[in-house]
Design a protein around this motif. Structure first.
Motif, PDB file in Angstrom:
ATOM      1  N   UNK A 214     -55.561  19.519 -45.146  1.00 21.01           N
ATOM      2  CA  UNK A 214     -56.831  19.033 -44.595  1.00 21.01           C
ATOM      3  C   UNK A 214     -56.805  19.104 -43.071  1.00 21.01           C
ATOM      4  N   UNK A 215     -55.944  18.309 -42.431  1.00 27.11           N
ATOM      5  CA  UNK A 215     -55.784  18.361 -40.976  1.00 27.11           C
ATOM      6  C   UNK A 215     -54.524  19.100 -40.567  1.00 27.11           C
ATOM      7  N   UNK A 216     -53.488  18.999 -41.377  1.00 22.82           N
ATOM      8  CA  UNK A 216     -52.194  19.570 -41.018  1.00 22.82           C
ATOM      9  C   UNK A 216     -51.674  20.440 -42.156  1.00 22.82           C
ATOM     10  N   UNK A 217     -50.895  21.464 -41.793  1.00 20.99           N
ATOM     11  CA  UNK A 217     -50.375  22.394 -42.784  1.00 20.99           C
ATOM     12  C   UNK A 217     -49.266  21.791 -43.621  1.00 20.99           C
ATOM     13  N   UNK A 218     -48.542  20.837 -43.065  1.00 25.06           N
ATOM     14  CA  UNK A 218     -47.550  20.135 -43.879  1.00 25.06           C
ATOM     15  C   UNK A 218     -48.045  18.722 -44.172  1.00 25.06           C
ATOM     16  N   UNK A 219     -47.717  18.230 -45.349  1.00 22.63           N
ATOM     17  CA  UNK A 219     -48.202  16.918 -45.773  1.00 22.63           C
ATOM     18  C   UNK A 219     -47.496  15.806 -45.006  1.00 22.63           C
ATOM     19  N   UNK A 220     -48.222  14.742 -44.646  1.00 19.07           N
ATOM     20  CA  UNK A 220     -47.571  13.587 -44.035  1.00 19.07           C
ATOM     21  C   UNK A 220     -46.497  13.006 -44.957  1.00 19.07           C
ATOM     22  N   UNK A 221     -45.361  12.661 -44.374  1.00 19.64           N
ATOM     23  CA  UNK A 221     -44.293  12.006 -45.131  1.00 19.64           C
ATOM     24  C   UNK A 221     -44.454  10.494 -45.109  1.00 19.64           C
ATOM     25  N   UNK A 222     -45.186  10.017 -44.127  1.00 16.18           N
ATOM     26  CA  UNK A 222     -45.396   8.589 -43.963  1.00 16.18           C
ATOM     27  C   UNK A 222     -46.666   8.423 -43.134  1.00 16.18           C
ATOM     28  N   UNK A 223     -47.245   7.239 -43.181  1.00 21.73           N
ATOM     29  CA  UNK A 223     -48.390   6.908 -42.328  1.00 21.73           C
ATOM     30  C   UNK A 223     -48.011   5.691 -41.499  1.00 21.73           C
ATOM     31  N   UNK A 224     -48.063   5.866 -40.173  1.00 16.64           N
ATOM     32  CA  UNK A 224     -47.830   4.719 -39.299  1.00 16.64           C
ATOM     33  C   UNK A 224     -49.061   3.819 -39.337  1.00 16.64           C
ATOM     34  N   UNK A 225     -48.818   2.528 -39.331  1.00 12.61           N
ATOM     35  CA  UNK A 225     -49.919   1.585 -39.228  1.00 12.61           C
ATOM     36  C   UNK A 225     -50.105   1.208 -37.766  1.00 12.61           C
ATOM     37  N   UNK A 226     -51.339   1.052 -37.371  1.00  9.64           N
ATOM     38  CA  UNK A 226     -51.647   0.684 -35.996  1.00  9.64           C
ATOM     39  C   UNK A 226     -52.910  -0.143 -36.010  1.00  9.64           C
ATOM     40  N   UNK A 227     -52.895  -1.275 -35.319  1.00  8.78           N
ATOM     41  CA  UNK A 227     -54.090  -2.114 -35.255  1.00  8.78           C
ATOM     42  C   UNK A 227     -54.935  -1.685 -34.073  1.00  8.78           C
ATOM     43  N   UNK A 228     -56.173  -1.355 -34.323  1.00 12.71           N
ATOM     44  CA  UNK A 228     -57.076  -0.982 -33.259  1.00 12.71           C
ATOM     45  C   UNK A 228     -57.684  -2.213 -32.619  1.00 12.71           C
ATOM     46  N   UNK A 229     -58.676  -1.987 -31.769  1.00 14.43           N
ATOM     47  CA  UNK A 229     -59.315  -3.097 -31.075  1.00 14.43           C
ATOM     48  C   UNK A 229     -60.054  -4.012 -32.033  1.00 14.43           C
TER      49      UNK A 229
ATOM     50  N   UNK B 164     -58.833  -4.727 -34.973  1.00 13.81           N
ATOM     51  CA  UNK B 164     -57.821  -5.346 -35.808  1.00 13.81           C
ATOM     52  C   UNK B 164     -57.632  -4.625 -37.131  1.00 13.81           C
ATOM     53  N   UNK B 165     -58.482  -3.613 -37.422  1.00 13.22           N
ATOM     54  CA  UNK B 165     -58.341  -2.853 -38.667  1.00 13.22           C
ATOM     55  C   UNK B 165     -57.100  -1.990 -38.598  1.00 13.22           C
ATOM     56  N   UNK B 166     -56.418  -1.829 -39.721  1.00 13.76           N
ATOM     57  CA  UNK B 166     -55.183  -1.064 -39.750  1.00 13.76           C
ATOM     58  C   UNK B 166     -55.485   0.412 -39.961  1.00 13.76           C
ATOM     59  N   UNK B 167     -55.128   1.230 -38.994  1.00 12.73           N
ATOM     60  CA  UNK B 167     -55.282   2.668 -39.125  1.00 12.73           C
ATOM     61  C   UNK B 167     -54.182   3.221 -40.041  1.00 12.73           C
ATOM     62  N   UNK B 168     -54.422   4.408 -40.543  1.00  8.82           N
ATOM     63  CA  UNK B 168     -53.397   5.182 -41.235  1.00  8.82           C
ATOM     64  C   UNK B 168     -53.147   6.420 -40.383  1.00  8.82           C
ATOM     65  N   UNK B 169     -52.099   6.412 -39.601  1.00  9.77           N
ATOM     66  CA  UNK B 169     -51.801   7.528 -38.706  1.00  9.77           C
ATOM     67  C   UNK B 169     -50.885   8.508 -39.438  1.00  9.77           C
ATOM     68  N   UNK B 170     -51.357   9.719 -39.735  1.00  9.97           N
ATOM     69  CA  UNK B 170     -50.530  10.665 -40.485  1.00  9.97           C
ATOM     70  C   UNK B 170     -49.329  11.132 -39.670  1.00  9.97           C
ATOM     71  N   UNK B 171     -48.166  11.135 -40.303  1.00 12.49           N
ATOM     72  CA  UNK B 171     -46.920  11.501 -39.629  1.00 12.49           C
ATOM     73  C   UNK B 171     -46.271  12.617 -40.446  1.00 12.49           C
ATOM     74  N   UNK B 172     -46.340  13.835 -39.935  1.00 12.04           N
ATOM     75  CA  UNK B 172     -45.813  14.990 -40.646  1.00 12.04           C
ATOM     76  C   UNK B 172     -44.416  15.342 -40.152  1.00 12.04           C
ATOM     77  N   UNK B 173     -43.637  16.055 -40.953  1.00 13.75           N
ATOM     78  CA  UNK B 173     -42.321  16.499 -40.483  1.00 13.75           C
ATOM     79  C   UNK B 173     -42.401  17.352 -39.222  1.00 13.75           C
ATOM     80  N   UNK B 174     -43.412  18.211 -39.117  1.00 10.67           N
ATOM     81  CA  UNK B 174     -43.545  19.044 -37.915  1.00 10.67           C
ATOM     82  C   UNK B 174     -43.827  18.201 -36.683  1.00 10.67           C
ATOM     83  N   UNK B 175     -44.679  17.192 -36.842  1.00  6.65           N
ATOM     84  CA  UNK B 175     -44.948  16.287 -35.726  1.00  6.65           C
ATOM     85  C   UNK B 175     -43.669  15.594 -35.282  1.00  6.65           C
ATOM     86  N   UNK B 176     -42.898  15.088 -36.223  1.00  7.17           N
ATOM     87  CA  UNK B 176     -41.677  14.376 -35.855  1.00  7.17           C
ATOM     88  C   UNK B 176     -40.704  15.300 -35.125  1.00  7.17           C
TER      89      UNK B 176
END
Length: 566
Positions: A95-110, A112-124
């Motif tokens: 969808x957004x990245x050629x390799x699938x995310x292995x994990x999603x980082x959580x992050x609270x925005x302004x 307070x909602x929890x984002x799902x930040x995609x974390x792919x092996x290539x990004x790491x």
């Protein structure tokens, strides 16, 4: 081999040091060819992701330079990419990245909602790990004894989970500090300093959401060790430590004496250490980290934003000569800059990690906004950060504002200035950074120390709205001092913000007011927030607090005692 054994292995420490210093050298070398590095990153991310749904829709196969990227892709934020991220989290690929995310980082925005930040092996591999390792270089270069023993570092952000929450596709949805990078990404050296300490993995059961109890248990174990460094990243966590020592002191001493941990017998009784701690408390009256850990060397956390007001005094709590080293300028979505020396705030852009663009911080972030490249930035100015990286975030406005400190090898060094959020009741368009600089300037000019601050807009009965400030001071302020501080602050904010100055002169805003709180008010409020189940890493200093319930929780019965002058 567990983490404690790993960190006690001299060969492992040598290999870790080589990796850390090697990554720093790569980042330093990249600065000398920043333009080529940015072009390489752009080419790699578009080629790698050209076949994705997003890459096809935005013509990645035709993008050759930054100008092409600007034409092909609008500026995005999490809301814009959120539907695509949710589809990925549900199990869709490409969808957004050629390799699938292995994990999603959580992050609270302004919100307070929890984002799902995609974390792919290539990004790491390409974006995250180089800056992640390099971030520790100033600490372990100049304070090598922090690696001398597994328990030399109290890492407040380390919070492993045995059963992490997951997305619909079964991927972990956790904080970055809760991921085992060795197991998940094949990085056996990635465990941070302090993760091998006896409190790295708590030896007693505790519920995942009981963050205050986990903090107590770690502190209970750390009080019996010779801690040399505290790692917090979020400075509010470091600021809370002296408060926690005082708050939990009787329980700490009793459990050390009895050899219990959370009421369970898990350690040997240590009546000698308990008596020593009682003598320290009796002698000094108020127990401080410097008394408990007399060999403390360094604090590692963000040093700017609100922390710039309280860190100088906070350092005193930890001992004379204790250094503050800046954590990277980064978000869960990706890195921006990393400190390569002992400067107290400046971080060099990681030009080999992401493609960076910037907007003047006073401009609105729009999908079609015109951006600046890194070589167009000016020292002493604030900018919104926009980055693109191989992990699937393209022209992503992260919501942070940075200030350019200077340049090294022609590349800007930046410091975190505040969130991009504005307060705008009457056209004043006021930003965090502007108010914080005004607070710091007035504190310097008056000699009055501010421990923490918050503000909100108030107005009633048709009168012009105004800003109400709640300040936690160091020591007592007289009514005259408080009134003068308010008047100077009103003027100083006008000096930082022309829109605020105009709104005041035209009568659209009234004079600000200042109310003084108890010295520990913000620390108590932080504890209350953590007690609701929010992870300590996500309970950050927030200047603008418009929610009435949260304001009342912070201020209690505080009343304004000073007014600014027109």
């Amino acid at each position: 081999m567990n983490l404690s054994e790993e960190w006690a292995d001299p060969d492992r420490v040598r290999r870790y040091r080589r990796r850390v210093f090697g990554e720093r050298e790569e980042i330093v070398s990249a600065l000398a060819e920043a333009r080529g590095q940015q072009q390489r990153v752009l080419r790699e991310l578009t080629e790698f992701n050209a076949g994705t749904e997003y890459g096809r829709a935005h013509g990645f196969d035709s993008v050759r330079d930054l100008s092409d990227l600007r034409k092909a892709v609008p500026i995005n934020d999490y809301a814009a990419l959120g539907p695509s991220i949710e589809r990925m989290a549900a199990g869709e690929s490409n969808v957004l990245s050629a390799d699938d995310p292995a994990v999603y980082f959580t992050s609270s925005g302004t919100t307070g909602a929890h984002k799902k930040v995609p974390v792919t092996p290539s990004f790491m591999r390409r974006t995250f790990f180089p800056f992640y390792y390099a971030a520790w270089a100033p600490l372990i270069e100049h304070f090598p004894d922090v690696l001398a023993r597994p328990d030399a570092v109290l890492n407040l952000k380390h919070d492993p989970l045995s059963a992490p929450p997951t997305t619909a596709s079964g991927r972990p949805h956790v904080g970055a500090s809760q991921v085992d990078f060795g197991a998940k990404f094949g990085e056996p050296l990635s465990a941070e300093p302090g993760t091998g300490a006896p409190w790295g993995t708590l030896p007693v059961p505790v519920e995942a959401h009981e963050h205050l109890e986990k903090a107590y248990l770690r502190l209970r174990l750390a009080v019996t060790s010779d801690v040399r460094c505290v790692i917090g990243i979020n400075p509010a966590m470091v600021a809370a430590l002296p408060y926690q020592l005082r708050l939990w002191w009787p329980r700490l001493v009793k459990e050390i004496h009895d050899g219990t941990l959370g009421g369970l017998h898990r350690t040997d009784p240590d009546p000698e250490r308990a008596r020593e701690l009682e003598r320290l408390a009796h002698h000094f009256g108020t127990i401080r980290p410097a008394h408990v850990w007399p060999h403390m060397r360094a604090l590692f956390c963000w040093t700017t934003g609100m922390a710039s007001l309280y860190l100088p005094r906070l350092r005193e709590e930890f001992g004379p000569g204790v250094a503050t080293l800046p954590a990277p300028v980064a978000a869960s979505e990706g890195p921006v800059g990393v400190a390569l020396d002992r400067h107290t705030s400046a971080c060099s852009l990681t030009v080999g990690a992401s493609v960076y663009e910037f907007l003047d911080a006073d401009d609105d972030i729009r999908p079609d906004a015109e951006t600046l490249a890194w070589d167009e930035l000016e020292a002493g100015r604030d900018y919104h950060v926009v980055f693109s990286h191989i992990g699937g975030l393209y022209r992503y406005a992260v919501g942070d504002v940075v200030r350019v400190v200077d340049r090294v090898d022609g590349v800007p060094r930046v410091e975190y200035a505040g969130r991009a959020t504005r307060s705008d009741a009457a056209g004043e368009r006021l930003r965090d950074a502007q108010v914080l600089r005004a607070l710091a300037a007035v504190a310097r000019s008056t000699g009055l120390d501010v421990r923490n601050a918050a503000c909100r807009v108030v107005g009633a009965d048709g009168s012009a709205p105004s800003y109400e400030f709640a300040l936690a001071p160091y020591g007592a302020w007289s009514p005259a001092e408080t009134t003068r501080f308010a008047a100077l602050l009103d003027t100083a904010i006008g000096g930082e913000s022309g829109d605020y100055r105009t709104a005041r002169s035209e009568g659209r805003l009234g004079a600000l007011t200042v109310g003084l709180l108890d010295e520990d008010a913000f620390l108590a409020d932080w504890h209350t927030a953590v007690a609701t189940g929010i992870r300590p890493t996500q309970v950050k200093d927030r200047l603008f607090r418009q929610d009435p319930a949260l304001w009342e929780r912070l201020t209690g019965a505080a009343r304004p005692v000073g007014e600014g002058q027109a």
